[in-house]
Enzyme design. Structure first.
Site, PDB file in Angstrom:
ATOM      1  N   CYS A 210       0.704  -1.121   0.106  1.00 28.34           N
ATOM      2  CA  CYS A 210      -0.203  -0.034   0.117  1.00 28.34           C
ATOM      3  C   CYS A 210       0.906   1.474  -0.046  1.00 28.34           C
ATOM      4  O   CYS A 210       1.414   1.428   0.970  1.00 28.34           O
ATOM      5  CB  CYS A 210      -0.954   0.016   1.225  1.00 28.34           C
ATOM      6  SG  CYS A 210      -1.992   1.620   1.143  1.00 28.34           S
TER       7      CYS A 210
ATOM      8  N   CYS B 207      -0.537   4.196   2.125  1.00 29.12           N
ATOM      9  CA  CYS B 207      -0.065   3.841   3.700  1.00 29.12           C
ATOM     10  C   CYS B 207       1.363   4.109   3.920  1.00 29.12           C
ATOM     11  O   CYS B 207       1.489   4.766   5.076  1.00 29.12           O
ATOM     12  CB  CYS B 207      -0.469   2.287   3.856  1.00 29.12           C
ATOM     13  SG  CYS B 207      -2.214   1.599   3.350  1.00 29.12           S
ATOM     14  N   ASP B 208       2.178   3.595   3.353  1.00 26.25           N
ATOM     15  CA  ASP B 208       3.643   3.681   3.542  1.00 26.25           C
ATOM     16  C   ASP B 208       4.553   4.564   2.880  1.00 26.25           C
ATOM     17  O   ASP B 208       5.625   4.690   3.187  1.00 26.25           O
ATOM     18  CB  ASP B 208       4.241   2.149   3.491  1.00 26.25           C
ATOM     19  CG  ASP B 208       3.261   1.365   4.528  1.00 26.25           C
ATOM     20  OD1 ASP B 208       2.879   1.633   5.436  1.00 26.25           O
ATOM     21  OD2 ASP B 208       3.019   0.039   4.111  1.00 26.25           O
TER      22      ASP B 208
END
Length: 314
Positions: A141, A144-145
């Site tokens: 992701c 997300c990261d």
């Protein structure tokens, strides 16, 4: 256990499962959670969550899910570390559903309502060190990261919409983005293709795949094989994002609920109601688009509210 009729059995224990359990418990539905094979869901393998509302300093994924569990337990949610292996679903309004679970074939719950929060599983490359370095340079992701790889070199595997969306996003914050595509063309929508092709910070490597992942405790680079030239090339990168799709965990509901062509549960009017009365779906199991912890948690809330409304209408 087998004769009692429950109001709410939740299958799955990620953000959607725990969120739905808290709302169901506060509504007096006495929910039961079957936590499944991966209690806490995918987030327990995420080193750091930096974009969930209410955590200004971020939080470790495993710690976050432990907090969710403790909050559910505060409302006396019954949590069983068991997996459902079969369901018998009634197609009648007010019907009683049967959920078989655990290692014993005769263990089952009877319930008027079920919330499905079984999530999805990212497709993997199936190469050495991929799982070992998950959370230490490898991610599924970018939203997300991606922030953790600001001003660093990264690579993305995939040629669909998600991969190209990741590439566009990462190109704004990373030093260099390599997009590895197994085929000699992109599958994504034309507008995404044009954006990527015209982005000077993105290098597309067609007919390419990863043959080796470099690094012992943290990702240091990847070895790329090109099918046209038959040559290998080493790229030093800090982040690798795998975007080749997800498998929704819906095999349990095949031929029992309406699923789309990819296996995701179809819900009505953007809500959580499935094709069977009393059965509701929340989180990634119905979401092939956003796949975020916060959207999963919100749909868990929706599922519990929809179930409560359904029960009161009986």
């Amino acid at each position: 256990m087998n004769n009692k009729i429950h109001n709410c059995v939740i299958i799955g224990s990620g953000p959607a499962g725990y969120s739905s359990s808290i709302y169901a418990a506060r509504s007096g539905l006495n929910p039961i959670i079957l936590s499944g094979n991966l209690p806490g869901g995918q987030l327990i393998n995420t080193n750091y969550i930096d974009n969930y509302l209410g955590f200004p300093n971020g939080i470790n994924g495993s710690k976050f899910m432990d907090n969710c569990k403790k909050q559910a337990e505060r409302f006396n949610v019954k949590i069983l570390n068991e997996s459902a292996f079969k369901v018998d679903l009634s197609n009648k309004v007010g019907g009683i559903h049967k959920i078989f679970f655990g290692k014993e074939k005769n263990n089952f719950f009877l319930s008027k309502g079920i919330i499905i929060a079984t999530g999805s599983t990212p497709k993997t490359l199936g190469i050495k060190k991929e799982k070992k370095l998950l959370g230490s340079g490898i991610s599924f992701c970018a939203v997300c990261d991606g922030f953790f790889y600001k001003k660093k070199n990264v690579a993305i595997v995939g040629g669909g919409d998600t991969a190209l969306e990741y590439a566009n996003y990462l190109s704004r914050i990373c030093k260099k983005v390599y997009l590895l595509v197994r085929k000699n063309y992109l599958k994504a929508s034309k507008i995404l293709q044009n954006n990527v092709i015209n982005n000077n910070n993105i290098t597309i490597l067609f007919k390419s795949t990863i043959s080796d992942i470099i690094g012992d405790n943290v990702l240091e680079g990847i070895k790329i094989f090109n099918y046209n030239t038959k040559n290998y090339e080493l790229k030093q990168i800090s982040g690798l994002f795998i975007a080749i799709g997800h498998y929704p965990n819906t095999i349990l509901f095949k031929n029992k609920l309406d699923l789309d062509s990819k296996g995701f549960i179809i819900v009505k009017n953007g809500g959580t109601n499935t094709s069977v009365p009393g059965i509701f779906a929340a989180g990634d199991v119905k979401d092939s688009n956003y796949k975020q912890a916060i959207t999963s948690a919100s749909s868990g809330c929706m599922a519990a509210l929809d179930l409560e409304k359904y029960l009161y209408s009986l």
